[in-house]
Design a protein around this motif. Sequence first.
Motif, short mmCIF file in Angstrom:
data_model
loop_
_atom_site.label_atom_id
_atom_site.label_comp_id
_atom_site.label_asym_id
_atom_site.label_seq_id
_atom_site.Cartn_x
_atom_site.Cartn_y
_atom_site.Cartn_z
N LYS A 32 5.96 -45.43 -97.94
CA LYS A 32 5.17 -44.64 -98.89
C LYS A 32 4.93 -45.45 -100.16
N GLN A 64 0.87 -43.05 -97.09
CA GLN A 64 2.03 -43.10 -96.21
C GLN A 64 1.63 -43.59 -94.83
N ALA A 88 -0.63 -47.31 -93.38
CA ALA A 88 -0.73 -46.48 -94.59
C ALA A 88 -1.98 -46.78 -95.40
#
Length: 480
Positions: free
Chosen positions: A423, A428, A454
């Motif tokens: 993250k 994420q 992500a």
Amino acid sequence: MLSLVLNLSSSWAIIRPSAVAGKWYREDPKALKAQIETFLKDAKLPSLPSKINALIVPHAGYRFSGPTAAYAYKAIAGRGYNRVVILAPSHYAHFYGASTLDVVAYETPLGQVPVDRKVVKALLKNPLFKERTMAHLREHAIEAQLPFLQIVLKDFKIVPILISEVKDEDIFILADILKKVLGKDIKNTLFIASSDFTHFGPMYGYVPFKENISEKIKKMDMEAVEFIKKGDSKGLLDYYHKTKITICGIYPIAITISSLAKQPKGFLLHYTTSGEILSNYSNSVSYVAMLLDEPGLNQNERENLLKLARFTLKYYFNHGHPPAVEEIPIKVSPVLKEKKGAFVTLKKHGQLRGCIGFIRPIFPLYKTVMQASLQAAFADPRFLPLRQEELKEIDIEISVLGPIIPVKKVEEIRVGRDGLIIKKDGQQGLLLPQVATEFNLDRLKFLELTCKKAGLSPSAWKKGASIYRFTAEVFGEKKH
């Protein structure tokens, strides 16, 4: 004892005699057997997992720790193990690394316990393992476990291992050595971490508080227990260094956790202290009995979840909505009712056709699988919604997630075991453990690919990112 040392240098047929019979436990065989059987009878156990891979057991004199130890040993009574690996702290000798003893057997008043010399010899080929005979001659932490084992198990051998000083990073190396030496037969091996917990008082040079002593000792012990319950050996070691908690077998416990094939789940069976037993907390030692299992589903439960995933998709195509609980065609076992995170992966002719899941344990596992199946089929933004005619060409794979654990050092990440979550800046990415295996990724490439997932730069994990790891139990359809 001297004659034993001389014999060790000149003969292979050596028996390590009892060092503490008549001191730490009763010397008379009948009295010892009766004492242990009374302890076992008095231990009242909760429901147990089907597979028990490891125990954490105290090693003080039986007057103090015997009733607690009995909880752990009652849990494995009558189960079949080829060998028992006993990891214990070295109380009488200081050295770096691990020590094992190449003898024929250990002796107690109840008879001889054979040593698995094949495993011992293999371990001694590694420089982190030395024999160090003198360390074993007086040691009680291994011997204290043997009479209990002689009562509850049959036809087993032991691998006695003492741990003295060791760096945290070598904990995982020692665990890997054990796994490599044991090989496939690790499935038939029981690990025992022999350890007492907090040693409090002037006698032990540990007096971190002077008020509400019993409550604070228990609080410290239970915080350590929580790391063990999660199978988090790294978190346990960090807690040990932070608090200086006097758990004598901290390294044996961490090695035991790390030696199991999957991230284990711990269960607390019993807890007490010598302070409680004596009603005197001026000096006190804590005793904990725990078991560890590698959480997993049995074959029937796996098949039922795969059947449920396919049924859910078929039902949705035919009715336009998910099935009600009373309509599902499987028996929902207690394990399937536990809240767990899970992903469902759909593949068409070996190629990804959808993969969505739930990271956190929000729903019972069977409901998680039902919802994830529908999401993977109809809501994965990378693919068009699944068509009914495609269903016969789809293979279903389910990944049941273990606990989500923060990563403090990337060296903790083990490719093939861990999945990753990264993250950063509100974005994420998640990759399941099997991704690294399928694409033959090393740790660095796995981190980089998770960052790309992500929407981040490949090197984004190096600074300012939150990294998490998790294990997963992965299984799929062989045919449908």
